[in-house]
Each structure stands twice: as structure tokens, then as C-alpha cells.
Design a protein around this motif. Structure first.
Motif, PDB file in Angstrom:
ATOM      1  N   ALA A  24      -1.449 -71.200  68.032  1.00 31.89           N
ATOM      2  CA  ALA A  24      -0.844 -72.536  68.090  1.00 31.89           C
ATOM      3  C   ALA A  24      -0.231 -72.772  69.462  1.00 31.89           C
ATOM      4  O   ALA A  24      -0.350 -73.856  70.040  1.00 31.89           O
ATOM      5  N   LEU A  49       2.634 -72.748  57.646  1.00 30.11           N
ATOM      6  CA  LEU A  49       1.908 -72.500  58.900  1.00 30.11           C
ATOM      7  C   LEU A  49       0.486 -72.040  58.611  1.00 30.11           C
ATOM      8  O   LEU A  49      -0.477 -72.502  59.241  1.00 30.11           O
ATOM      9  N   TRP A  78      -1.641 -74.851  57.466  1.00 29.47           N
ATOM     10  CA  TRP A  78      -2.040 -75.655  58.638  1.00 29.47           C
ATOM     11  C   TRP A  78      -3.232 -75.007  59.338  1.00 29.47           C
ATOM     12  O   TRP A  78      -4.212 -75.676  59.683  1.00 29.47           O
ATOM     13  N   ALA A  79      -3.158 -73.703  59.542  1.00 26.44           N
ATOM     14  CA  ALA A  79      -4.248 -73.012  60.234  1.00 26.44           C
ATOM     15  C   ALA A  79      -5.544 -73.127  59.446  1.00 26.44           C
ATOM     16  O   ALA A  79      -6.619 -73.347  60.024  1.00 26.44           O
ATOM     17  N   SER A  91      -6.813 -76.710  60.084  1.00 25.53           N
ATOM     18  CA  SER A  91      -7.098 -77.200  61.432  1.00 25.53           C
ATOM     19  C   SER A  91      -8.026 -76.293  62.231  1.00 25.53           C
ATOM     20  O   SER A  91      -8.528 -76.702  63.279  1.00 25.53           O
ATOM     21  N   GLY A 109       0.904 -78.515  57.465  1.00 26.78           N
ATOM     22  CA  GLY A 109       0.829 -79.525  58.514  1.00 26.78           C
ATOM     23  C   GLY A 109      -0.595 -80.011  58.739  1.00 26.78           C
ATOM     24  O   GLY A 109      -1.567 -79.419  58.281  1.00 26.78           O
ATOM     25  N   PHE A 128       0.228 -77.782  66.243  1.00 25.75           N
ATOM     26  CA  PHE A 128       1.237 -77.458  65.236  1.00 25.75           C
ATOM     27  C   PHE A 128       2.560 -78.147  65.587  1.00 25.75           C
ATOM     28  O   PHE A 128       2.956 -78.196  66.755  1.00 25.75           O
ATOM     29  N   SER A 129       3.242 -78.648  64.571  1.00 27.91           N
ATOM     30  CA  SER A 129       4.535 -79.308  64.773  1.00 27.91           C
ATOM     31  C   SER A 129       5.646 -78.267  64.674  1.00 27.91           C
ATOM     32  O   SER A 129       6.047 -77.876  63.570  1.00 27.91           O
ATOM     33  N   TRP A 130       6.123 -77.813  65.828  1.00 25.75           N
ATOM     34  CA  TRP A 130       7.182 -76.798  65.852  1.00 25.75           C
ATOM     35  C   TRP A 130       8.502 -77.410  65.374  1.00 25.75           C
ATOM     36  O   TRP A 130       8.847 -78.522  65.746  1.00 25.75           O
TER      37      TRP A 130
END
Length: 874
Positions: free
Chosen positions: A91, A149, A152-153, A156, A611, A616-618
Motif C-alpha cells: 500500500a 486492510l 481492501w487488498a 483492489s 476499503g 489505501f485510506s490510512w
């Protein structure tokens, strides 16, 4: 070099013509593991990935041991402790690419990646029928950020799949479902068949070697490079053949064999080598027996513990529901010369023989898996350690469940059937169930001070234990299913009763007995001093005994409901009884059913939000996930000048010592940091679960409470001396102060530095503390590679010399002349104390290829890959 066309079952398939390759001595004399590597490089040449001379080099492997070979594995296997930081790195790399105006979608796996969430579940609840549900509920409460997380991975990133929590252990899922033995791929309109292969971010990736698949553990940073299309560059290894002869005697299991082999091969010295099993006894070992032995290759130090494929391999594929894979494997492997045959013995670098008839029931401990113990040895060895540690009295009086009782030194505080080593093997699991059944029939009970747990590596285990009518007996003794994950073996054993922990603080010396593969100090539980590895059968036996201070070959295990002594031979089932029951209850339909929807997860996983988007939105407020600073690190300088020694360690310092995975002490730097952020100690979770936060992991580096630093001999744990003041402080605090002063750091160590898990944070944390070089007598394979991947230079002292023998005390300022780095370069090291040179010597750089040189000079592997990506065309 071209691929050739072959017909298999009426289909046209492209394969490497193995029999047409240049092999010194002929293909039939080549070790099978090396044949698979040969196919890998030959196919890579045919596909334009590398130069053809590599094929000739591997074909003449015995003359080219040590030369570099690029290896392109077919896939990557990850678990969540190492997978989460790898996803965090990717990310951050996407952010870096986007920040330079590039396309962040290019940062995505180029080959299939399977991540199995198996390392996070902790045993907060046990010996109750709702333990599994309550532990999983707690797991999601603690790890929701990390799991979001991963979701999200999975959304995406191409080629990235997540096996959700509560499914099993990555290695057992790999053996029972993911591994194909021979893979099929469609490329440019061609159908390709080739041997399955992988690297994994867990050292026990080698378990799949028992299925005839090559693969081993690597650091997360190396896995990331492989995912992004880079070759894994390795020195061509020696291949040690282990000839298996004889037949296992009655009462001996694969666990006993592998613990015997671990002792034998550690003593022999196989670090960095392939180990390959062959011989007349091979045919009698089932695939579950083979994967038990292959699993512990990291414990005996080998890169792999390989079993060539044969009829048993194909039968196992069919039994576990992989009919197409079975047919493909049998047809292709026989045609390609990769099918095991006993008529011609391959030529190995050397051969070690083990007569299985000489193996006896075996345990290991109390600190290392290679320290073999017979049943008679256990009380003797633990008694010696109790005396050495100054144990006072017989034990401590502890109140448990409203009753006061004497808990003796050597008491079994944790008895856990857990981990990929043994729960993959129905024979030992059914054997444990039969022991439990006999104990329950006699009215035996486990003492109150024993924390019991059953954490299988696959849900299929519960299916066959229920069918055998054994699960109820296990539950009666407290071995109810508490998790499907690594649990105790990784240090997620959870809390002990408070009174027992207080007694440990007051000097009570406690023991764990587990069926896992690791027993390093403070790994299982920080309050438990001794750790014994055993088969599940003996986990049950020692739980009933309540102590390891009994010689079970002559003393009773315990008493029955009538107060009569119960001896070991009254509890142990026969091998025939176990085999007959295994054949009845282990059925293929269970595997097909359990794996049909393995990627879907339970309701908790499906409800979890992940996400969206390429970036990625940290969350700046997160205490689990933070954007790492790895792309800001500088490359290795020409000279490391006037460095201070951060830690001076002895032999067998493990990656658990360097970067613990278990509990975070509240008074250590990581605990203080979390409390400053408002995290209460009961919410700390573990070091392993917080690997996505570099601030926690930096503070946790060299923070094992049993670590011994020779600079602070009277203060075990994460302490050092700050020079020139000679002030004692935490290692993290000293490193930060040295950083403020612009002082580089080094670490001094003995033999086998970095044994244990493929823990990339042991290298990442070392680098973030400011360490530029580690000088040791020898390094374990994976940790050496991880250090290089993080830009830390591993150096070996001159042959036969240690830091002590060279006159080093750790108080010196050390200068290392690196110059233009080359593989295995001998670097001049000068040490000064009080402004006067005390010693100079040459240390060999443990850097084995030009690619590794590039990693070091680029500031680490991640920066190297990012630089290549920026300079290449989309």
C-alpha cells in the motif's frame, strides 16, 4: 530453448522436455528436488525470463554449488502476521508510485497469492464448549482494523485471495487444498503443465514438501518482490539425501521420527541445504507422516525437507477431492522423470541414514526443538534446570477454583494440541483421542492448574474425531476445540489463571507441553519457563500427569476414580487400532465439503467492511496500521564509522528473541507507547497482531523478556548500555538517543543468529533502530536474507573466531570498511576502546549475489523494486 508439445489424455500440452536437458550423470541420478528446480529454470529460459546458461549450471549442480540461480515460484503463500505488514508495504509502495505520477495499479501481484488468516486467534477461553465461538468473537474485536486492510487488498489487488479467520492453518490448507503438485496455466494461447512451486512468508511453508512440491519460507520483503514479478535469487544448494530404512516400531509416530531427525540433522549441519528423503522405508510413510517431517525443516535448519511424489501422493490428492490434479500429476511426473523410483539412487552431496526401527518415543526441549529427550530424560532434564535456576521448595501453594493446592515445580501449566506439525496427521490426532477415551473411561481428570486446548489446523479434524466418537472424550478432559489456527505454538496461548501467574512471578517454574514445532524461551507464554514438544498423544498424557517430573516409563500417569494407579501402557492404543480407525473415519467427502467455500468466510467476515479504491485510506489514529518509512532509508555507506554496539548476544539468538510475537509488557517501550495513545493493557493484543504499526514493532525489537545482552548481564530482557555514559536503558531508548547523536549501530552475536520463524520484522526492526551491520559467527538462512533485504549488512567473524576470542567486549567503537561491496567480500573491521585500537580483522560479507548487493546499496529490497518500477515502462 523451447517448450515441447505432448499429448496427455487427448490434450495437447506444452512442457519442458526434461530428458532433453543437459544433466551431468543423467537425469535419473539427479536428486528429485534439483530436477524440479531444473524444470523451473528451463521453463523460465523458454519464456524469456533468463539466460540459457543457468540451465547448464543447474544441470551440473554439484560443480556449481554456491553460484546464484534465479527461481520463479508459481505462487506465494502468506499468513496474516507476516501478510499484514507485506500488504502495508505494498500500500505504501502504491502511494510512492502515485506520488511520482505513476500508475499505482502496477503495484499488484503478478502471480497468485493466497493469504490465510490463522495467526491471530488467542486462547482467552478454554475447556468449555463455547470456547471456539468466544475466541473468534474476541479475535474480530481485536483485529478488525487488520482484517479490513486484508479485505481492501483482496478487492483492489489482482491475484490476491484471502482465506478468512476460523478456517485452519495456512500450511494444512495448502497441503489439503491449495497445492496442485502439477499446475496448469494458459499463456499466450498455450496450455502449460509444470510442477507446482511456491515461497511462503512462514518458515513452515516446507510442510508442502511432503506432497512433492518445492517451496520454503522467505521473509515478507522477499515475498513482496516475488509477488511483483522479481526472481528469488538463491545460491545453488547442496542436497543432503536422507536414506530411510527399517520400520517404525510399535508406539512410535511420525512426531517421534521428526524430533529424532531434527536432532540428527542439526548435529550434522544442513543449514541452507536441501534435504531429500529416499530409501526403502519411504513407501511406508503416508503423506500426513511425510508432511509432519517436512514441516520441521526449519527446525533442523534445511531450506527444504523434500519427499518425491509417488503413488501415495496421487492417492492423497484423490482422497482430498483433487481428482484432476491427481490425474495430471501422475501423467506428467512419470513422463518428465519426476516420479519417484527406487531402482536408481540419485547422487547427493552426502547421505545420512536413519533406521526407523531405532526410533523411540521422543520429545524435545526445554528450550530448543533440536534438543531431543526420551521419556525418561524429561524429569531429569527439567530437574537439572530447576536446580540451576535456584527453585525453592517443592513449588507454591495456589488457590484455583476456590481450592488451595500445591502446584509443583515442573507443573504443566499449558497442554495444547496445536499447530501445523501434528494436527495435519490423523494418526496422532486419533491416537490422542483414544488416550482421552481410555482416561475418561477410568474416571481420570486433568489437574486444575493445566490449561488445556485443542486448536486443529483444519476443520476436517473435527469431522473425523466426531465420526470416531472421540471428540466427547477430549472435551471431557478440557480439550474442547478452542480455535482453528496456530494459537499456542505462535505464542497466542492466552492468559493463565491470575493466581498461577502470580506464583510464577514468585518463583514457581512452570512447563508447557505442546504438539507444535517451536519451543523457544518465552515464546509460548512469558510466565512459563520450560517448553516441551510432543505428539498430541503425549500432550494428553502429560496433561493427565499434571507435571513433567514423572518418569512415565515406570511411574503412574495418575489415578482413576477408585484411587488406583493408571500406567502409561494402560492408556496408549496400539498402532493397528489407530490405523484401523483412521481408515474408517477419514473420508474424502469431508475435504470436498470443507473447502468448497473456503474463501467466503463466516458471517463475521462477510459483515466486515473493507476499503475501496487503488490507494489505501490510512487512518492517522490507528494503532494497528501505519504507513511505514521504508522508502526513506539510505543505502549502505562505503564505511560504517565509529559504530556503537547496541547488543552483544550469544549463540542461538532466535527471531523470537529479536522480534517477539506474543504479549506486550506494559512497562516496556511498546507498552508505554500504546498507553500514551490511550490503549489499555488489556487491549494491547500481541506484537504479532501489531506488525502493521512500525512504531510498535521498533519498540518491540530486541524486547523478548528472556533475551540476554552481555552488556547488561544482570538485566535480562530488552536492555543495553548507552555509551559513553554507560547508562543502562531499554534498547529502543538507547537506539533513539544514538540516532539523535548521528551514531551508527552494530550488533555482535554468536552461532546460529536468527534461528526460528521467517520473521521479517526481526530485520525491519533492526534497521529502523539504526543498525547497519550484524557481526556473528553464523546466520540462519532466512534471517540473513531478511537482513540483506532491509539494507543491514550481515558479516561473519573469521573462521573459528568469536567476538570474545577477538577480545571484543561490546564497549568498542567499530569501523567497517565496506568499500565497493561484492558477494562474499572480506571487509576490514577495526575496533577501538578508549581511543585505542584493540583489534582489527576481516569479516566476510554474507551477501551471495549481485542482486543482494543491489538491495543493500539501494536501501533495501523494497526501494530496489520501487526504483526498477519507476525506471521501467508500464
Amino acid at each position: 530453448m523451447d517448450l515441447v508439445e505432448r499429448m496427455f489424455g487427448g490434450r495437447r500440452v506444452r512442457v519442458v522436455d526434461m530428458r532433453g536437458l543437459p544433466v551431468e550423470g543423467g537425469l535419473e541420478r539427479m536428486p528429485y528436488s534439483m530436477r524440479v528446480l531444473l524444470e523451473n529454470v528451463a521453463r523460465s529460459v523458454a519464456l524469456g525470463r533468463m539466460e540459457g546458461e543457468v540451465v547448464a549450471r543447474v544441470g551440473a549442480w554439484r560443480r556449481h554449488v554456491g553460484s546464484e540461480v534465479p527461481y520463479f515460484p508459481a505462487r506465494v503463500l502468506m499468513q496474516d502476521f507476516t501478510g499484514v505488514p507485506a500488504v502495508v508495504d505494498l500500500a505504501a509502495m502504491r502511494d510512492a508510485v502515485a506520488g511520482k505520477g505513476g500508475d499505482p495499479s502496477r503495484v499488484t501481484p503478478q502471480i497468485p497469492v493466497d493469504l490465510v488468516v490463522d495467526h491471530s486467534v488467542q486462547l482467552d477461553f478454554w475447556a468449555r464448549r463455547d470456547a471456539l465461538d468466544r475466541n473468534v468473537e474476541k479475535e474480530y474485536e481485536r483485529n478488525g482494523e487488520r482484517y479490513r486492510l486484508l479485505k481492501w487488498a483482496g478487492r483492489s489487488m489482482a491475484n490476491f485471495k484471502v482465506v478468512p479467520p476460523n478456517s485452519g492453518i495456512c500450511h494444512q490448507i495448502n497441503v489439503e487444498y491449495l497445492a496442485q503438485v502439477v499446475r496448469e496455466e494458459v499463456r499466450d494461447g498455450m496450455v502449460l503443465w509444470y510442477p507446482d512451486s511456491l515461497v511462503g512468508t512462514d518458515s513452515h511453508t516446507t510442510m508442502v514438501n511432503g506432497l512433492g512440491v518445492i517451496g520454503w519460507g522467505v521473509g515478507g520483503i522477499e515475498a513482496e518482490a516475488v509477488m511483483l514479478g522479481e526472481a528469488y535469487v538463491m545460491p545453488l544448494p547442496e542436497v543432503v539425501g536422507v536414506r530411510l530404512v527399517g520400520r517404525m516400531p510399535e508406539g512410535v509416530t511420525a512426531t517421534d521420527v521428526v524430533l529424532t531427525l531434527t536432532h540428527l540433522l542439526r548435529k550434522k549441519g544442513v543449514v541452507g541445504k536441501f534435504v531429500e528423503y529416499f530409501g526403502p522405508a519411504l513407501s511406508q510413510l503416508s503423506v500426513p507422516d511425510r508432511v509432519t517431517i517436512a514441516n520441521m525443516a526449519p527446525e533442523y535448519g534445511a531450506t527444504m525437507g523434500f519427499f518425491p511424489a509417488d503413488e501415495r501422493t496421487v492417492d492423497f490428492l484423490r482422497m482430498t477431492g483433487r481428482e484432476e490434479a491427481a490425474a495430471r500429476a501422475e501423467a506428467y511426473l512419470k513422463e518428465a522423470g519426476l516420479w519417484y523410483g527406487s531402482s536408481v539412487e540419485p547422487e547427493y552431496s552426502e547421505v545420512v541414514e536413519l533406521d526407523l526401527s531405532t526410533v523411540e518415543p521422543t520429545l524435545a526441549g526445554p528450550y530448543r526443538p533440536q534438543d531431543r529427550l526420551s521419556r525418561q530424560d524429561v524429569p531429569v532434564r527439567i530437574g537439572e534446570e530447576c536446580r540451576r535456576l535456584g527453585a525453592e521448595g517443592e513449588g507454591r501453594v495456589v488457590e484455583l477454583g476456590g481450592e488451595r493446592m500445591l502446584v509443583p515445580h515442573g507443573a504443566v501449566a499449558i497442554a495444547s494440541i496445536t499447530s501445523c506439525t501434528n494436527t495435519s496427521n490423523p494418526a496422532v490426532m486419533v491416537g490422542a483421542g483414544l488416550v482421552a477415551k481410555r482416561a475418561v473411561e477410568r474416571g481420570m481428570r486433568v489437574p486444575r492448574w493445566v490449561k488445556t486446548s485443542l486448536a486443529p489446523g483444519s476443520r476436517v479434524v473435527v469431522d473425523y474425531l466426531e465420526r470416531a466418537g472421540l471428540l466427547g472424550a477430549l472435551e471431557e478432559l478440557g480439550f474442547s476445540v478452542a480455535a482453528f489456527g496456530c494459537a499456542t505454538c505462535i505464542g497466542n496461548s492466552g492468559p493463565l489463571p491470575e493466581a498461577l501467574e502470580r506464583a510464577a512471578d514468585e518463583g514457581l517454574l512452570l512447563t508447557s507441553v505442546g504438539s507444535g514445532n517451536r519451543n523457544f524461551e518465552a515464546r509460548i507464554h512469558q510466565k512459563v519457563r520450560f517448553n516441551i514438544l510432543a505428539s498430541p498423544i503425549y500432550v494428553i498424557v502429560y496433561a493427565l500427569a499434571g507435571t513433567v517430573m514423572k518418569d512415565l516409563t515406570r511411574e503412574p500417569v495418575g489415578k482413576d476414580r477408585d484411587g488406583r494407579d493408571v500406567f502409561l501402557d494402560e492408556l496408549l492404543p496400539s498402532g493397528k487400532e489407530i490405523a484401523r480407525l483412521v481408515e474408517e473415519v477419514v473420508v474424502g467427502d469431508d475435504f470436498r465439503t470443507r473447502y468448497a467455500h473456503i474463501f467466503e468466510g463466516d458471517e463475521r467476515w462477510q459483515r466486515l467492511e473493507g476499503g475501496e479504491g487503488l490507494l489505501f485510506s490510512w487512518d492517522e489514529a490507528s494503532t494497528y496500521i501505519k504507513k511505514p518509512p521504508f522508502f526513506e532509508l539510505e543505502g549502505l555507506p562505503d564505511r560504517i564509522e565509529r559504530a556503537r554496539v547496541l547488543g552483544f548476544f550469544g549463540d542461538s539468538v532466535t527471531t523470537d528473541h529479536i522480534s517477539p510475537a506474543g504479549a506486550i509488557p506494559k512497562d516496556y517501550p511498546a507498552g508505554r507507547y500504546l498507553q500514551q495513545l490511550g490503549v489499555r493493557p488489556e487491549e494491547f493484543n500481541s506484537y504479532g497482531s501489531r506488525r502493521g504499526n512500525h512504531e510498535v514493532m521498533m519498540r518491540g525489537t530486541f524486547a523478548n523478556i528472556r533475551l540476554k545482552n552481555r552488556l547488561t548481564p544482570d538485566a535480562p530482557g530488552g536492555y543495553t548500555l548507552l555509551f559513553p555514559e554507560r547508562t543502562q536503558s531499554f534498547i529502543y531508548d538507547a537506539a533513539m538517543e544514538y540516532g539523535r547523536r548521528g551514531v551508527p549501530l552494530v550488533v555482535l552475536a554468536g552461532r546460529e543468529y536468527g534461528t526460528g520463524s521467517s520473521r521479517d520484522w526481526a530485520a525491519k526492526g533492526t534497521r529502523l533502530l539504526g543498525v547497519r551491520a550484524v557481526l556473528a559467527q553464523s546466520f540462519e538462512r532466512i534471517h540473513r536474507s531478511n537482513l540483506v533485504g532491509m539494507g543491514v549488512l550481515p558479516l561473519c567473524f573469521p573462521e573459528g573466531k568469536s567476538a570474545n576470542e577477538l577480545g571484543l567486549t561490546g564497549e568498542e567503537e567499530i569501523t567497517i570498511e565496506v568499500g565497493t561491496l561484492t558477494p562474499r567480500k572480506r571487509c576490514l573491521v577495526r575496533a577501538e576502546r578508549d581511543g585505542r585500537e584493540v583489534v582489527r580483522f576481516e569479516a566476510e560479507a554474507q551477501v551471495f549475489s549481485q542482486v543482494e548487493v543491489a538491495f543493500l546499496t539501494s536501501g533495501g529490497l523494497l526501494s530496489y523494486v520501487l526504483g526498477k518500477m519507476r525506471n521501467s515502462k508500464p
